[in-house]
Design a protein around this motif. Structure first.
Motif, mmCIF file in Angstrom:
data_model
loop_
_atom_site.group_PDB
_atom_site.id
_atom_site.type_symbol
_atom_site.label_atom_id
_atom_site.label_comp_id
_atom_site.label_asym_id
_atom_site.label_seq_id
_atom_site.Cartn_x
_atom_site.Cartn_y
_atom_site.Cartn_z
ATOM 1 N N CYS A 65 -90.214 -77.110 41.431
ATOM 2 C CA CYS A 65 -91.022 -76.956 40.214
ATOM 3 C C CYS A 65 -90.001 -76.564 39.149
ATOM 4 N N ARG A 66 -89.681 -77.506 38.263
ATOM 5 C CA ARG A 66 -88.518 -77.389 37.378
ATOM 6 C C ARG A 66 -88.818 -76.650 36.073
ATOM 7 N N GLU A 67 -88.126 -75.528 35.909
ATOM 8 C CA GLU A 67 -88.004 -74.805 34.635
ATOM 9 C C GLU A 67 -89.325 -74.500 33.940
ATOM 10 N N GLY A 68 -90.360 -74.213 34.699
ATOM 11 C CA GLY A 68 -91.645 -73.952 34.079
ATOM 12 C C GLY A 68 -92.148 -72.529 34.253
ATOM 13 N N ILE A 69 -91.366 -71.699 34.926
ATOM 14 C CA ILE A 69 -91.798 -70.335 35.203
ATOM 15 C C ILE A 69 -90.848 -69.376 34.484
ATOM 16 N N PRO A 70 -91.378 -68.372 33.789
ATOM 17 C CA PRO A 70 -90.490 -67.391 33.159
ATOM 18 C C PRO A 70 -89.640 -66.678 34.213
ATOM 19 N N ASN A 71 -88.399 -66.378 33.859
ATOM 20 C CA ASN A 71 -87.534 -65.643 34.769
ATOM 21 C C ASN A 71 -88.212 -64.309 35.090
ATOM 22 N N PRO A 72 -88.491 -64.042 36.371
ATOM 23 C CA PRO A 72 -89.244 -62.836 36.736
ATOM 24 C C PRO A 72 -88.483 -61.539 36.464
ATOM 25 N N HIS A 73 -87.177 -61.618 36.298
ATOM 26 C CA HIS A 73 -86.392 -60.421 35.997
ATOM 27 C C HIS A 73 -86.484 -60.060 34.518
ATOM 28 N N LEU A 90 -93.091 -65.662 55.458
ATOM 29 C CA LEU A 90 -92.296 -66.544 56.323
ATOM 30 C C LEU A 90 -90.965 -65.927 56.743
ATOM 31 N N GLY A 91 -90.709 -64.693 56.326
ATOM 32 C CA GLY A 91 -89.480 -64.003 56.725
ATOM 33 C C GLY A 91 -88.229 -64.557 56.068
ATOM 34 N N LYS A 92 -88.364 -65.030 54.834
ATOM 35 C CA LYS A 92 -87.223 -65.606 54.109
ATOM 36 C C LYS A 92 -86.879 -64.762 52.889
ATOM 37 N N GLN A 93 -85.607 -64.714 52.569
ATOM 38 C CA GLN A 93 -85.151 -64.117 51.323
ATOM 39 C C GLN A 93 -85.083 -65.229 50.287
ATOM 40 N N ILE A 94 -85.487 -64.954 49.067
ATOM 41 C CA ILE A 94 -85.352 -65.948 48.005
ATOM 42 C C ILE A 94 -83.910 -65.904 47.510
ATOM 43 N N ILE A 95 -83.246 -67.040 47.591
ATOM 44 C CA ILE A 95 -81.870 -67.155 47.106
ATOM 45 C C ILE A 95 -81.945 -67.412 45.611
ATOM 46 N N GLU A 96 -81.272 -66.579 44.831
ATOM 47 C CA GLU A 96 -81.317 -66.704 43.376
ATOM 48 C C GLU A 96 -79.944 -67.104 42.850
ATOM 49 N N ILE A 97 -79.929 -68.140 42.001
ATOM 50 C CA ILE A 97 -78.694 -68.677 41.439
ATOM 51 C C ILE A 97 -78.902 -68.935 39.952
ATOM 52 N N GLU A 98 -77.894 -68.653 39.162
ATOM 53 C CA GLU A 98 -77.905 -68.977 37.734
ATOM 54 C C GLU A 98 -77.297 -70.369 37.574
ATOM 55 N N VAL A 99 -78.012 -71.284 36.897
ATOM 56 C CA VAL A 99 -77.551 -72.663 36.726
ATOM 57 C C VAL A 99 -77.701 -73.099 35.268
ATOM 58 N N LYS A 100 -77.090 -74.252 34.938
ATOM 59 C CA LYS A 100 -77.306 -74.874 33.627
ATOM 60 C C LYS A 100 -78.727 -75.406 33.581
ATOM 61 N N ASN A 101 -79.265 -75.586 32.381
ATOM 62 C CA ASN A 101 -80.617 -76.152 32.292
ATOM 63 C C ASN A 101 -80.554 -77.678 32.288
ATOM 64 N N SER A 102 -81.667 -78.301 32.621
ATOM 65 C CA SER A 102 -81.709 -79.758 32.772
ATOM 66 C C SER A 102 -81.489 -80.495 31.447
ATOM 67 N N ARG A 103 -81.737 -79.837 30.334
ATOM 68 C CA ARG A 103 -81.566 -80.485 29.035
ATOM 69 C C ARG A 103 -80.103 -80.690 28.666
ATOM 70 N N ASN A 108 -82.460 -86.530 34.259
ATOM 71 C CA ASN A 108 -82.752 -85.596 35.346
ATOM 72 C C ASN A 108 -81.958 -85.896 36.612
ATOM 73 N N ALA A 109 -81.669 -87.169 36.867
ATOM 74 C CA ALA A 109 -80.902 -87.527 38.065
ATOM 75 C C ALA A 109 -79.528 -86.848 38.060
ATOM 76 N N LEU A 110 -78.902 -86.756 36.894
ATOM 77 C CA LEU A 110 -77.601 -86.083 36.787
ATOM 78 C C LEU A 110 -77.742 -84.582 37.006
ATOM 79 N N PHE A 111 -78.816 -84.018 36.497
ATOM 80 C CA PHE A 111 -79.095 -82.598 36.711
ATOM 81 C C PHE A 111 -79.242 -82.313 38.200
#
Length: 129
Positions: A65-73, A90-103, A108-111
């Protein structure tokens, strides 16, 4: 190995489909990810469900789900809370990464190629074979 992002939307009602995909595919679930970015001074997050590659076929789906949710932090929100709840269930940790935006990419294929490179480099998904 073919790895492909499958875009569900931006995370409004499609967040429920993303959560259901994780829940229904628990046996194949590799990672839950939050990719944080900034778009025109707005701090946004993409949520990703990464499944294990198929066998046979060697296809790895990454549902996003691309770039549609406000950063929860920056701005806590219910949609990220739902994603966090499924991670806990499900016993999973959410992996958080800072990335460039799709724009920042011509299409989008390059993103998505950029994201696959980052995930491979950090050993979250297998390398090309």
């Amino acid at each position: 190995m073919l790895q492909r992002f499958i875009e569900l939307g931006e995370g409004y009602s499609d967040i429920y489909e993303l959560i259901e995909l994780a829940n229904a595919n628990q046996h194949r679930l590799a990672h839950l990810m939050a990719l944080h970015t900034t778009i025109e001074e707005k701090h946004m997050t993409s949520l990703v469900v990464v499944l294990q590659p198929t066998d046979p076929g060697e296809f790895q789906a990454l549902y996003i789900c691309r770039e549609g949710i406000p950063n929860p932090h920056i701005l806590p929100n219910k949609r990220f809370d739902l994603f966090n709840q499924i991670a806990e269930k499900l016993g999973k940790q959410i992996i958080e990464i800072e990335v460039k935006n799709s724009r920042e990419f011509a299409e989008n294929a390059l993103f998505y190629q950029y994201l696959i490179g980052i995930l491979r480099l950090n050993h979250y998904i297998p390398p090309m074979q």
